[in-house]
Write a protein that holds these residues in place. Structure first.
Motif, PDB file in Angstrom:
ATOM      1  N   ALA A 150     -38.155 -17.063  22.493  1.00 50.68           N
ATOM      2  CA  ALA A 150     -38.981 -15.628  22.586  1.00 50.68           C
ATOM      3  C   ALA A 150     -38.176 -14.654  23.762  1.00 50.68           C
ATOM      4  O   ALA A 150     -38.023 -15.121  24.437  1.00 50.68           O
ATOM      5  CB  ALA A 150     -40.257 -15.955  23.028  1.00 50.68           C
ATOM      6  N   CYS A 151     -38.025 -13.620  22.972  1.00 54.17           N
ATOM      7  CA  CYS A 151     -37.268 -12.689  24.057  1.00 54.17           C
ATOM      8  C   CYS A 151     -38.284 -11.891  24.743  1.00 54.17           C
ATOM      9  O   CYS A 151     -39.542 -11.769  24.339  1.00 54.17           O
ATOM     10  CB  CYS A 151     -36.585 -11.853  23.192  1.00 54.17           C
ATOM     11  SG  CYS A 151     -37.307 -10.328  22.389  1.00 54.17           S
ATOM     12  N   GLY A 152     -37.640 -11.407  25.755  1.00 52.99           N
ATOM     13  CA  GLY A 152     -38.580 -10.624  26.910  1.00 52.99           C
ATOM     14  C   GLY A 152     -39.393  -9.441  26.295  1.00 52.99           C
ATOM     15  O   GLY A 152     -40.264  -8.728  26.799  1.00 52.99           O
ATOM     16  N   GLU A 153     -38.693  -8.671  25.022  1.00 49.08           N
ATOM     17  CA  GLU A 153     -39.479  -7.703  24.326  1.00 49.08           C
ATOM     18  C   GLU A 153     -40.475  -8.097  23.527  1.00 49.08           C
ATOM     19  O   GLU A 153     -41.246  -7.175  23.008  1.00 49.08           O
ATOM     20  CB  GLU A 153     -38.228  -6.795  23.741  1.00 49.08           C
ATOM     21  CG  GLU A 153     -37.495  -6.061  24.660  1.00 49.08           C
ATOM     22  CD  GLU A 153     -36.313  -5.486  23.855  1.00 49.08           C
ATOM     23  OE1 GLU A 153     -35.945  -5.423  22.586  1.00 49.08           O
ATOM     24  OE2 GLU A 153     -35.764  -4.261  24.459  1.00 49.08           O
ATOM     25  N   CYS A 154     -40.700  -9.287  23.258  1.00 49.23           N
ATOM     26  CA  CYS A 154     -41.772  -9.864  22.483  1.00 49.23           C
ATOM     27  C   CYS A 154     -42.695 -10.573  22.988  1.00 49.23           C
ATOM     28  O   CYS A 154     -43.830 -10.859  22.598  1.00 49.23           O
ATOM     29  CB  CYS A 154     -41.192 -10.507  21.137  1.00 49.23           C
ATOM     30  SG  CYS A 154     -40.110  -9.690  20.162  1.00 49.23           S
ATOM     31  N   TYR A 155     -42.501 -11.344  24.070  1.00 47.84           N
ATOM     32  CA  TYR A 155     -43.333 -12.293  24.709  1.00 47.84           C
ATOM     33  C   TYR A 155     -44.274 -11.650  25.719  1.00 47.84           C
ATOM     34  O   TYR A 155     -43.904 -11.488  27.009  1.00 47.84           O
ATOM     35  CB  TYR A 155     -42.466 -13.415  25.449  1.00 47.84           C
ATOM     36  CG  TYR A 155     -43.119 -14.859  26.005  1.00 47.84           C
ATOM     37  CD1 TYR A 155     -44.532 -14.835  25.670  1.00 47.84           C
ATOM     38  CD2 TYR A 155     -42.312 -15.424  26.645  1.00 47.84           C
ATOM     39  CE1 TYR A 155     -45.033 -15.918  26.367  1.00 47.84           C
ATOM     40  CE2 TYR A 155     -43.108 -16.783  27.226  1.00 47.84           C
ATOM     41  CZ  TYR A 155     -44.206 -16.784  26.790  1.00 47.84           C
ATOM     42  OH  TYR A 155     -44.903 -18.141  27.323  1.00 47.84           O
ATOM     43  N   GLU A 156     -45.267 -11.422  25.329  1.00 50.26           N
ATOM     44  CA  GLU A 156     -46.258 -10.507  26.056  1.00 50.26           C
ATOM     45  C   GLU A 156     -47.479 -11.509  26.546  1.00 50.26           C
ATOM     46  O   GLU A 156     -47.755 -12.528  26.067  1.00 50.26           O
ATOM     47  CB  GLU A 156     -47.290  -9.834  25.008  1.00 50.26           C
ATOM     48  CG  GLU A 156     -48.401  -8.725  25.799  1.00 50.26           C
ATOM     49  CD  GLU A 156     -49.096  -7.963  24.663  1.00 50.26           C
ATOM     50  OE1 GLU A 156     -49.657  -7.091  25.503  1.00 50.26           O
ATOM     51  OE2 GLU A 156     -48.995  -8.229  23.510  1.00 50.26           O
ATOM     52  N   VAL A 157     -47.653 -11.149  27.931  1.00 55.45           N
ATOM     53  CA  VAL A 157     -48.414 -12.367  28.592  1.00 55.45           C
ATOM     54  C   VAL A 157     -49.353 -11.359  29.660  1.00 55.45           C
ATOM     55  O   VAL A 157     -49.055 -10.064  29.717  1.00 55.45           O
ATOM     56  CB  VAL A 157     -47.707 -13.335  29.463  1.00 55.45           C
ATOM     57  CG1 VAL A 157     -46.858 -14.107  28.917  1.00 55.45           C
ATOM     58  CG2 VAL A 157     -46.792 -12.652  30.661  1.00 55.45           C
ATOM     59  N   PRO A 158     -50.423 -11.734  30.223  1.00 55.77           N
ATOM     60  CA  PRO A 158     -51.185 -11.230  31.060  1.00 55.77           C
ATOM     61  C   PRO A 158     -50.437 -10.828  32.284  1.00 55.77           C
ATOM     62  O   PRO A 158     -49.557 -11.642  32.752  1.00 55.77           O
ATOM     63  CB  PRO A 158     -52.413 -11.954  31.191  1.00 55.77           C
ATOM     64  CG  PRO A 158     -52.391 -13.082  29.956  1.00 55.77           C
ATOM     65  CD  PRO A 158     -50.987 -13.208  29.853  1.00 55.77           C
ATOM     66  N   ALA A 159     -50.878 -10.046  32.938  1.00 57.44           N
ATOM     67  CA  ALA A 159     -50.128  -9.474  34.283  1.00 57.44           C
ATOM     68  C   ALA A 159     -50.120 -10.481  35.273  1.00 57.44           C
ATOM     69  O   ALA A 159     -48.992 -10.729  35.953  1.00 57.44           O
ATOM     70  CB  ALA A 159     -50.592  -8.133  34.812  1.00 57.44           C
ATOM     71  N   ALA A 160     -51.298 -11.220  35.491  1.00 59.54           N
ATOM     72  CA  ALA A 160     -51.384 -12.336  36.357  1.00 59.54           C
ATOM     73  C   ALA A 160     -50.394 -13.265  36.279  1.00 59.54           C
ATOM     74  O   ALA A 160     -49.791 -13.940  36.952  1.00 59.54           O
ATOM     75  CB  ALA A 160     -52.761 -12.646  36.682  1.00 59.54           C
ATOM     76  N   MET A 161     -50.334 -13.850  34.804  1.00 69.87           N
ATOM     77  CA  MET A 161     -49.446 -14.820  34.475  1.00 69.87           C
ATOM     78  C   MET A 161     -47.961 -14.476  34.702  1.00 69.87           C
ATOM     79  O   MET A 161     -46.985 -15.156  35.168  1.00 69.87           O
ATOM     80  CB  MET A 161     -49.704 -15.277  33.040  1.00 69.87           C
ATOM     81  CG  MET A 161     -48.765 -16.414  32.373  1.00 69.87           C
ATOM     82  SD  MET A 161     -48.971 -16.690  30.730  1.00 69.87           S
ATOM     83  CE  MET A 161     -50.649 -17.220  30.691  1.00 69.87           C
TER      84      MET A 161
END
Length: 238
Positions: A150-161
């Motif tokens: 998974a690339c950084g432009e697709c891999y969405e996560v919560p800000a805390a994570m």
């Protein structure tokens, strides 16, 4: 010793939807008969004995183990394996996590690791490098391939994570195409490897979420697993 590296796609196997078709993961709900057929074909296509592929019971941890021969079952609770045994292929299974293939060609030592967000955060790659050294490798000679993930432009996560992972794996924080917090685990691993003294690091740039020839858990939910393999091929030794 010549170093062999292979990364599979999802084409050419026996598995039915949603695992179609070359699923190599045995713990994802697929028909075991289809998985066995796919694994047999993989070994045959690579010219290796079917008992010469070493699998892991991947648990998103940091355990790394040195193996010296075939295993009748997957190496238990392990996310990195290392060997100096020729024609023994080490397999990492992934579907968004980063498959990491390591080698010291001079020492004749190879390794394979499964590095997802959790495993990368807790240090599976430093553990793999320690196991490489235990088997006779030298870090300054180690070469690494970071496989499709998974690339950084697709891999969405919560800000805390994102902040938590970045604190443990510097360089991994990213911004998605939507402008939201993301993770680029490959970038963090690249930085970690470089900081450890690894000079030769290659990246397969394919994003598993974007590339539909690859399996992606984040894109599909229930799906198969691709394999990244590495082994020592004495037949090609010069």
């Amino acid at each position: 010793m010549h170093i062999r590296r292979v990364v599979t796609t999802r084409a050419g196997g026996r598995s039915k939807p949603p695992y179609e078709s070359f699923n190599l993961g045995g713990g994802v709900g697929d028909d075991p008969v289809a998985v066995a057929a796919n694994r047999a074909r993989l070994a045959d296509e690579l010219g290796l004995g079917r008992d010469r592929l070493v699998w892991m019971e991947q648990v998103h941890g940091r355990n790394a183990e040195v193996v010296d021969g075939p295993r009748a079952a997957a190496v238990e609770a392990t996310d990195a394996i290392v060997t100096a045994e020729p024609n023994l292929a080490l397999v990492a299974l992934c579907a968004d996590c980063v498959p990491v293939l390591l080698a010291d060609p001079e020492a004749g030592v190879v390794g394979a690791a499964h590095a997802g967000r959790v495993g990368a955060r807790v240090g599976v790659i430093p553990a793999a490098l320690t196991a490489m050294e235990k088997a006779g490798a030298s870090i300054d000679r180690v070469e690494v391939l970071l496989g499709p993930a998974a690339c950084g432009e697709c891999y969405e996560v919560p800000a805390a994570m994102q902040a938590d992972v970045e604190a443990h794996l510097p360089g991994s924080a990213s911004k998605t195409r939507k402008g939201t917090p993301g993770l680029d685990i490959r970038a963090g691993l690249w930085q970690q490897l470089a900081d450890a003294g690894v000079a030769k690091i290659g990246i397969d740039p394919r994003c598993t979420i974007e590339d539909k020839t690859l399996f992606s858990h984040r894109r599909e939910g229930t799906t198969g697993r691709l394999a990244a393999l590495t082994w020592l091929d004495p037949a090609d030794a010069s």
